[in-house]
Motif scaffolding. Structure first.
Motif, PDB file in Angstrom:
ATOM      1  N   ASP A  90       0.816  -1.210   0.000  1.00 40.60           N
ATOM      2  CA  ASP A  90       0.000   0.000   0.000  1.00 40.60           C
ATOM      3  C   ASP A  90       0.854   1.265   0.000  1.00 40.60           C
ATOM      4  OD1 ASP A  90      -2.368  -1.428  -0.084  1.00 40.60           O
ATOM      5  OD2 ASP A  90      -2.569  -1.488   2.101  1.00 40.60           O
ATOM      6  N   ARG A  93       2.199   1.538  -3.551  1.00 39.08           N
ATOM      7  CA  ARG A  93       1.113   1.955  -4.440  1.00 39.08           C
ATOM      8  C   ARG A  93       0.849   3.464  -4.308  1.00 39.08           C
ATOM      9  NH1 ARG A  93      -2.819  -1.571  -3.002  1.00 39.08           N
ATOM     10  NH2 ARG A  93      -2.150  -2.999  -4.638  1.00 39.08           N
ATOM     11  N   ALA A  94       0.798   3.965  -3.072  1.00 37.63           N
ATOM     12  CA  ALA A  94       0.534   5.384  -2.852  1.00 37.63           C
ATOM     13  C   ALA A  94       1.672   6.255  -3.389  1.00 37.63           C
ATOM     14  CB  ALA A  94       0.309   5.656  -1.368  1.00 37.63           C
ATOM     15  N   ASP A 139      -1.779  11.540  -2.021  1.00 41.33           N
ATOM     16  CA  ASP A 139      -1.098  10.257  -2.194  1.00 41.33           C
ATOM     17  C   ASP A 139       0.086  10.121  -1.244  1.00 41.33           C
ATOM     18  OD1 ASP A 139      -2.879   9.505  -4.196  1.00 41.33           O
ATOM     19  OD2 ASP A 139      -1.592  10.279  -5.804  1.00 41.33           O
ATOM     20  N   ARG A 142      -1.191   9.542   2.198  1.00 43.25           N
ATOM     21  CA  ARG A 142      -1.672   8.159   2.333  1.00 43.25           C
ATOM     22  C   ARG A 142      -0.511   7.211   2.650  1.00 43.25           C
ATOM     23  NH1 ARG A 142      -4.003   7.824  -2.275  1.00 43.25           N
ATOM     24  NH2 ARG A 142      -5.872   8.845  -1.550  1.00 43.25           N
ATOM     25  N   ALA A 143       0.600   7.392   1.961  1.00 48.21           N
ATOM     26  CA  ALA A 143       1.776   6.549   2.218  1.00 48.21           C
ATOM     27  C   ALA A 143       2.297   6.779   3.629  1.00 48.21           C
ATOM     28  CB  ALA A 143       2.868   6.838   1.187  1.00 48.21           C
ATOM     29  N   VAL A 146       0.081   5.019   6.226  1.00 41.87           N
ATOM     30  CA  VAL A 146       0.307   3.574   6.312  1.00 41.87           C
ATOM     31  C   VAL A 146       1.579   3.284   7.118  1.00 41.87           C
ATOM     32  CG1 VAL A 146       0.820   1.493   4.976  1.00 41.87           C
ATOM     33  CG2 VAL A 146      -0.945   3.069   4.172  1.00 41.87           C
TER      34      VAL A 146
END
Length: 149
Positions: A90, A93-94, A139, A142-143, A146
């Motif tokens: 994840d 992906r971000a 984005d 978001r990373a 996580v």
């Protein structure tokens, strides 16, 4: 002198980012940022330049955050190849999406610059650049979320 500086940076990147997916995703983001700044340099209209420069500064502020996320990921799950460690998919992906979104932001800035040269500054084009830059920031955030940064 620049040669030695580049070599030192290369060694530092090897140590902090490795040579795998985290190095690649960081490099992609950095190249997107460089591309955005290249487009900014060609803007002739002052109003357009000022708007694009504001966005450029916001995007440049994201680079250390991307680097920190990549360094943290590399230290937790080292990567030497193209395989993304499963538990950090994840994050990858971000960050990958952030690099793609940054490239789209640069493309939008180029289109705004072309429109300004032909028909004058278009507020819809600038709004599109701002909206795409916000997606890049989301984005990256978001990373970081996580990773718990």
């Amino acid at each position: 002198m620049a040669l030695f500086s580049a070599l030192r940076q290369e060694r530092r990147d090897d140590a902090e980012l490795g040579k795998g997916v985290w190095r690649r995703v960081h490099g992609r983001f950095r190249r997107g940022l460089d591309r955005y700044h290249q487009i900014l340099e060609g803007a002739e209209d002052d109003a357009l330049y000022n708007e694009l420069a504001t966005v450029a500064n916001e995007l440049a502020d994201l680079l250390p955050r991307v680097r920190k996320a990549c360094v943290e990921s590399q230290s937790s799950f080292p990567s030497t190849g193209l395989d993304v460690p499963g538990s950090l998919i994840d994050v990858h992906r971000a960050l990958s999406k952030a690099g793609n979104s940054l490239a789209a932001t640069a493309e939008s800035a180029a289109m705004s610059r072309l429109d300004a040269e032909r028909w004058g500054v278009n507020s819809a084009g600038l709004e599109n650049v701002r909206r795409r830059a916000e997606i890049v920031a989301e984005d990256v955030a978001r990373a970081e979320a996580v990773l718990g940064l």
